[in-house]
Design an enzyme around this catalytic site. Structure first.
Site, mmCIF file in Angstrom:
data_model
loop_
_atom_site.group_PDB
_atom_site.id
_atom_site.type_symbol
_atom_site.label_atom_id
_atom_site.label_comp_id
_atom_site.label_asym_id
_atom_site.label_seq_id
_atom_site.Cartn_x
_atom_site.Cartn_y
_atom_site.Cartn_z
ATOM 1 N N GLU A 103 0.858 -1.192 0.000
ATOM 2 C CA GLU A 103 0.000 0.000 0.000
ATOM 3 C C GLU A 103 0.887 1.232 0.000
ATOM 4 O O GLU A 103 1.799 1.344 0.822
ATOM 5 C CB GLU A 103 -0.919 0.010 1.220
ATOM 6 C CG GLU A 103 -1.810 1.232 1.349
ATOM 7 C CD GLU A 103 -2.741 1.394 0.158
ATOM 8 O OE1 GLU A 103 -2.574 2.403 -0.573
ATOM 9 O OE2 GLU A 103 -3.599 0.517 -0.070
ATOM 10 N N ASP A 133 -8.983 0.864 -6.517
ATOM 11 C CA ASP A 133 -9.478 2.118 -7.086
ATOM 12 C C ASP A 133 -9.997 1.820 -8.487
ATOM 13 O O ASP A 133 -9.275 1.271 -9.311
ATOM 14 C CB ASP A 133 -8.334 3.137 -7.155
ATOM 15 C CG ASP A 133 -8.821 4.546 -7.491
ATOM 16 O OD1 ASP A 133 -9.723 4.672 -8.342
ATOM 17 O OD2 ASP A 133 -8.300 5.509 -6.912
ATOM 18 N N LYS A 171 -13.033 6.593 -15.288
ATOM 19 C CA LYS A 171 -13.049 7.272 -16.591
ATOM 20 C C LYS A 171 -12.223 6.499 -17.619
ATOM 21 O O LYS A 171 -11.191 5.924 -17.297
ATOM 22 C CB LYS A 171 -12.523 8.698 -16.443
ATOM 23 C CG LYS A 171 -13.394 9.575 -15.546
ATOM 24 C CD LYS A 171 -12.864 10.988 -15.451
ATOM 25 C CE LYS A 171 -13.762 11.835 -14.551
ATOM 26 N NZ LYS A 171 -13.266 13.230 -14.425
ATOM 27 N N ASP A 173 -16.697 -3.387 -6.089
ATOM 28 C CA ASP A 173 -18.092 -2.971 -5.991
ATOM 29 C C ASP A 173 -18.453 -1.959 -7.077
ATOM 30 O O ASP A 173 -19.592 -1.498 -7.140
ATOM 31 C CB ASP A 173 -18.355 -2.340 -4.628
ATOM 32 C CG ASP A 173 -17.558 -1.055 -4.429
ATOM 33 O OD1 ASP A 173 -16.309 -1.146 -4.356
ATOM 34 O OD2 ASP A 173 -18.151 0.031 -4.372
ATOM 35 N N ARG A 185 -13.591 -2.410 5.243
ATOM 36 C CA ARG A 185 -14.385 -1.187 5.348
ATOM 37 C C ARG A 185 -14.939 -0.773 3.990
ATOM 38 O O ARG A 185 -16.021 -0.187 3.908
ATOM 39 C CB ARG A 185 -13.541 -0.057 5.941
ATOM 40 C CG ARG A 185 -12.428 0.456 5.043
ATOM 41 C CD ARG A 185 -11.595 1.532 5.694
ATOM 42 N NE ARG A 185 -10.837 1.011 6.816
ATOM 43 C CZ ARG A 185 -10.018 1.763 7.561
ATOM 44 N NH1 ARG A 185 -9.903 3.059 7.317
ATOM 45 N NH2 ARG A 185 -9.326 1.219 8.542
#
Length: 248
Positions: free
Chosen positions: A100, A157, A161, A193, A228
């Protein structure tokens, strides 16, 4: 996933792989959100270097851990670290590499490894968990063939676009690289998602011969830790999809 009629706006987000641009040299956005608090800064400055995956282990990932691991697993983009920590805790004989670049997310994981009273400079470091706070593609490029036993990509992420599609981790250019470092038969867990990313995963993975899909479900498998980002998806009315791809 059942096919549904797409709106014109959704169609505008999708495009043929024939027109896809090469993968970008950068996958992530910002490296820091809100300023780090004093405790977080100490974790980042003093504890992270002690638990960071070392450059010296690039050619032999198993050597990065305090003991010889049964397997080596890798997570790309661990967010707040809930998934990485849960996997590490229930698999104590597995060497886990958690990647990360977002500093606040890294500090979130670090804060869950130590008590508030622990000294960041002297507190014990887990034997079987290592953090990589740089671009995960460095590891993918440098790791030896078939050196990783399992890979995780949880709620990445979406870069929704069209012009940002080259930043998506799931990308035609990256599939053969992942195939190289994963052992034969290794599983790659993916969850998203975002409707655009879900369609993208189906398109990319449906047009390659390195992995076979062995699971696609809207119900999180019982042995997958929650995150989360999954909970935020449900709160926003979005339906996650969970996949497992097997390295051929």
């Amino acid at each position: 996933m059942n096919s549904t009629k797409k709106s014109s706006s959704e169609k505008e987000l999708l495009f043929s792989l024939e027109n896809e641009k090469p993968a970008t040299e950068r996958l992530y956005g910002r490296r820091r959100g809100h300023p780090l608090r004093d405790r977080q800064q100490r974790l980042y400055n003093d504890y992270l270097p002690r638990i960071k995956f070392p450059q010296s282990a690039l050619k032999n990932p198993s050597s990065a851990f305090g003991q010889q691991p049964k397997e080596v697993w890798m997570e790309v983009g661990f967010g707040g670290g809930e998934h990485s920590l849960a996997r590490h805790q229930v698999n104590p004989d597995v060497g886990y590499i958690a990647c990360e670049v977002f500093e606040n997310g890294v500090c979130s994981l670090l804060s869950n490894l130590l008590d508030e009273t622990d000294d960041e400079k002297t507190a014990p470091v887990p034997n079987m968990l290592r953090i990589w706070n740089e671009d995960a593609r460095i590891l993918i490029r440098e790791f030896p063939d078939q050196s990783i036993d399992k890979l995780f990509l949880m709620f990445p992420d979406p870069w929704p676009k069209t012009r940002h599609s080259k930043r998506r981790f799931v990308h035609p250019d990256r599939i053969p690289l992942l195939h190289r470092i994963l052992r034969s038969g290794a599983h790659w867990h993916v969850a998203s998602d975002d409707p655009t990313y879900q369609e993208w995963v189906l398109e990319v993975m449906g047009n390659q011969s390195y992995f076979e899909k062995i699971l696609e479900t809207t119900e999180r498998p019982s042995d997958w830790p929650s995150t989360r980002y999954e909970q935020k998806a449900y709160q926003a009315g979005r339906q996650p999809i969970f996949w497992i791809f097997k390295r051929i």
